[in-house]
Motif scaffolding. Structure first.
Motif, PDB file in Angstrom:
ATOM      1  N   VAL A  65       2.982 -12.548   1.503  1.00 37.41           N
ATOM      2  CA  VAL A  65       3.720 -11.407   0.975  1.00 37.41           C
ATOM      3  C   VAL A  65       4.194 -11.690  -0.456  1.00 37.41           C
ATOM      4  O   VAL A  65       4.103 -10.835  -1.346  1.00 37.41           O
ATOM      5  CB  VAL A  65       4.925 -11.073   1.884  1.00 37.41           C
TER       6      VAL A  65
ATOM      7  N   THR B 222       1.760   3.802  -0.274  1.00 33.21           N
ATOM      8  CA  THR B 222       1.923   2.679   0.658  1.00 33.21           C
ATOM      9  C   THR B 222       0.703   2.570   1.567  1.00 33.21           C
ATOM     10  O   THR B 222       0.066   1.511   1.630  1.00 33.21           O
ATOM     11  CB  THR B 222       3.174   2.824   1.551  1.00 33.21           C
TER      12      THR B 222
ATOM     13  N   TRP C 127       3.392  -9.569  -3.774  1.00 34.50           N
ATOM     14  CA  TRP C 127       4.506  -8.944  -4.495  1.00 34.50           C
ATOM     15  C   TRP C 127       4.574  -9.419  -5.942  1.00 34.50           C
ATOM     16  O   TRP C 127       4.772  -8.623  -6.855  1.00 34.50           O
ATOM     17  CB  TRP C 127       5.807  -9.232  -3.762  1.00 34.50           C
ATOM     18  N   HIS C 128       4.415 -10.727  -6.158  1.00 27.09           N
ATOM     19  CA  HIS C 128       4.634 -11.287  -7.492  1.00 27.09           C
ATOM     20  C   HIS C 128       3.392 -11.278  -8.373  1.00 27.09           C
ATOM     21  O   HIS C 128       3.490 -11.323  -9.588  1.00 27.09           O
ATOM     22  CB  HIS C 128       5.138 -12.733  -7.390  1.00 27.09           C
TER      23      HIS C 128
ATOM     24  N   LEU D  22       0.575  -7.071  -6.976  1.00 31.07           N
ATOM     25  CA  LEU D  22       1.145  -5.747  -7.216  1.00 31.07           C
ATOM     26  C   LEU D  22       1.356  -5.462  -8.705  1.00 31.07           C
ATOM     27  O   LEU D  22       0.941  -4.411  -9.196  1.00 31.07           O
ATOM     28  CB  LEU D  22       2.452  -5.616  -6.427  1.00 31.07           C
TER      29      LEU D  22
END
Lengths: 359, 349
Positions: free
Chosen positions: B257, B163, B261-262, B265
């Motif tokens: 975000v 993280t 995320w989609h 990442l």
């Protein structure tokens, strides 16, 4: 669909590095507007400001009455086709087109219908389960196009979408883009550095140079009434020929030739008496003719056959001049060609500022 | 010779050389692993009483029992086929227990008594292959607890370093800010210090925040060292993901975000998997700092280390402990290996 309006938009990096000097620009409802210019002219900055990917230093962006200047990209209701396609490599073709619709929380059946409809429109409906790395460049660009169409945007942005395709595919996609635009009627802003692409796609062209708008007009206007020497040189292939001439008693005098100005130019010429101007003549306005009619006779140095015509090049002083001749008779290097200027199309520019001299 | 056959010969020579080199490397790499695993299955007798030491444990065991004046003598077959007497006496209970410990077989007292009554007799009982592993956990106090502690420490180390390091890597890849280069070098600074030399200040710090001798404290220390490496790996991965892919997500309705995320990442998964693997291995193997930073709650490598040093324990038991320690790292690497090779065109580790 609403108009797209840019007012006083500029972009400055650091203290005084201007990517874009303040500009005003309107894309009218349903219009195909092309931003054209060499790299670094500010055209990409402009379209990225419209998309919300770059924050302008000054000015406002409106879609109809709605100001979108400070909205994040996702709230602007526009879509974009990127130069490197930007299709998501970890998603299938289907998911690439469906993902934006899913983010809009549309019902599943509607998403499915939309994906099928749009992929059919760009002829990739048989590739839905493929991943982008299994597609050719042209197919990827079609995915990007289907994705952009599916969200039914108010404004369509295209940032050099064809520049990564090979020449043949580019021509084909150009025709298809035009057809799709005629069908959807979406207000489109298209960025390119390819003048031929701009000429064939645009309702209006915006010529940009060094962060400024040089000229806005229909392709015909830009071509035959270029606002500056830069535009005249940038548009057209082969490019226009330039000659430094002097205005003397209603005539243009060059050390290799002298031409009589047409009547429409006479009054303007009187005001320019004795000044140095630049004469721009497009290759197709240099016509082969008889020796007796010729403004200029020179030995040919290079011939480029094109099938439908041939391009003839010869040296005038240190400058290479190009003219377009009919396909026959076949001309050969070394032969003397006699040429006449088609004066109704001539363009004159101030040799110092490069600005157009009006008749 | 004809040119084609010459070319074929040359190709043959090339492939042969390649195979020889590859095989040689494989042998060099696998020999210690083989010796360790082999030793971990050997009985006490095989590990200590044979000369030269056998390369592999015998597939089966053979016992012989004979009657003598003093009672019975129990012999066991050696690698060369001869029998070696193991124990002499009349107490089947004690003799069977001794034989079990020495030979890793499931010999019961009843079975031995039966054989004694029919003496002389030869027979082959079942071998107990996992005997060393069981014994290791029996003789090493707290080995189970230490194993779970190690898993916990490794997972926390991965979580923290991924993280913090991953997000920092993203920042290094995407944003230009003052001191970016200096900071990127700076995160490697902590790795310069050998674990031993930094251990004493760590004891002081962890002690003052109440984390000395706690797995969480150990995980924090490991994570700090691991973050630097994670930053470098993930930064280069994020750099390889075209910014346009994120911009497209933004234009097509994703928040910052959401785009991360989609789009970002999943594309960075290979790099994250590699970082996770490094973090796991580093944390799992680390012994020296764990030795210093824990007292009553050691991690598994400390237990194995102590088993190795302890003069009472034996090398085949320590080998079993070592295999237990090596196994999770192998399994973990195996599980994430498919994420480590490039999964999608254009994005590579």
């Amino acid at each position: 669909m609403p108009d797209l309006n840019l007012r006083n938009i500029s972009k400055r990096y650091g203290r005084d590095s201007w990517a874009l000097h303040p500009i005003d620009l309107t894309a009218r409802d349903g219009e195909f507007l092309v931003l054209l210019g060499p790299s670094g002219c500010g055209k990409s900055t402009t379209i990225r400001i419209i998309a919300g990917l770059v924050e302008p230093t000054s000015g406002t962006v409106h879609v109809g009455d709605r100001e979108i200047t400070d909205l994040p990209p996702r709230k602007r209701r526009l879509s974009m086709v990127f130069q490197n396609y930007a299709v998501w490599p970890h998603m299938t073709v289907y998911d690439n087109v469906a993902f934006p619709l899913r983010l809009q929380k549309r019902p599943k059946t509607e998403i499915d219908r939309m994906v099928r409809e749009m992929t059919e429109l760009v002829a990739i409906e048989h590739l839905l389960t493929r991943r982008p790395d299994q597609l050719s460049g042209g197919q990827r660009q079609r995915v990007a196009l289907a994705r952009a169409l599916a969200v039914e945007p108010e404004v369509f942005l295209m940032d050099e979408p064809l520049s990564n395709l090979d020449a043949k595919l580019r021509g084909q996609m150009r025709t298809e883009l035009r057809a799709i635009h005629q069908r959807t009627g979406a207000t489109t802003v298209f960025v390119t550095h390819d003048q031929a692409e701009a000429m064939s796609l645009a309702d209006r062209i915006v010529v940009m140079h060094e962060g400024r708008i040089i000229q806005v007009g229909t392709p015909e206007e830009i071509y035959s009434r270029s606002a500056s020497r830069f535009v005249a040189a940038f548009i057209g292939s082969p490019p226009a020929n330039f000659f430094v001439v002097q205005v003397r008693g209603g005539k243009l005098v060059h050390n290799a030739f002298t031409v009589e100005l047409p009547a429409s130019w006479q009054s303007a010429a009187a005001g320019q008496e004795g000044r140095e101007l630049e004469l721009a003549v497009r290759p197709e306005d240099l016509l082969p003719t008889h020796e007796s009619d010729a403004h200029l006779s020179r030995a040919i140095s290079v011939v480029e056959p094109q099938g439908s015509h041939q391009i003839v090049a010869f040296m005038l002083g240190k400058e290479m001049v190009k003219a377009i001749a009919p396909a026959s008779p076949r001309l050969a290097p070394g032969a003397v060609v006699h040429l006449r200027f088609r004066l109704e199309h001539l363009m004159l520019f101030d040799s110092r500022t490069g600005e157009r001299v009006e008749p | 010779m004809k040119p084609e056959s010459l070319r074929m010969l040359r190709r043959l020579a090339r492939t042969t050389t390649l195979y020889i080199v590859v095989t040689g490397l494989a042998v060099i790499i696998l020999t210690p692993v083989f010796l360790l695993v082999s030793l971990s299955f050997m009985s006490d007798l095989e590990a200590y009483n044979e000369w030269p030491m056998p390369l592999m444990p015998a597939a089966g065991i053979a016992f012989r029992v004979e009657a003598t004046e003093a009672g019975y003598v129990l012999s066991v077959r050696k690698v060369d086929g001869s029998f070696q007497s193991l124990i002499e006496g009349t107490d089947a209970e004690a003799m069977a227990a001794f034989a079990r410990r020495k030979t890793n077989c499931g010999l019961t007292a009843g079975e031995l008594r039966q054989a004694m009554s029919e003496a002389p007799r030869e027979w082959s009982p079942q071998r107990e292959w996992l005997a060393n592993y069981r014994t290791f956990f029996q003789v090493s106090p707290g080995a189970y607890a230490a194993l779970w502690r190690s898993v916990y420490v490794a997972l926390v180390t991965i979580g923290l370093s991924l993280t913090i390091g991953g997000l920092a890597g993203y920042a290094f890849a995407r944003y230009r800010f003052v001191g970016r280069k200096g900071l990127k070098l700076g995160v490697l600074f902590v790795r310069m210090f050998p674990g031993v030399s930094i251990a004493i200040p760590m004891v002081i710090i962890l002690g003052s925040i109440g984390l000395y001798d706690r797995p969480l404290g150990l995980a924090l220390v490991y994570a700090v060292g691991q973050i630097g490496l994670t930053v470098w790996i993930t930064a280069s991965i994020f750099l390889g993901i075209p910014r346009e892919l994120e911009e497209a997500a933004h234009v097509f309705g994703a928040s910052a975000v959401g785009a991360f995320w989609h789009v970002t990442l999943p594309l960075a998964l290979p790099g994250l998997a590699a970082s996770a693997m490094y973090a796991f291995i580093a944390s799992w193997n680390e012994t020296i700092q764990a030795l210093v930073l824990t007292q009553f709650n050691p991690t598994f490598p400390v237990v194995v280390y102590q088993a190795l040093l302890d003069s009472r324990s034996m090398v085949h038991l320590a080998a079993a402990g070592s295999v237990v320690m090596a196994l999770p790292a192998v399994i973990f690497t195996f599980l994430i290996r498919r994420y480590m090779v490039s999964m999608w065109g254009g994005v590579n580790v």
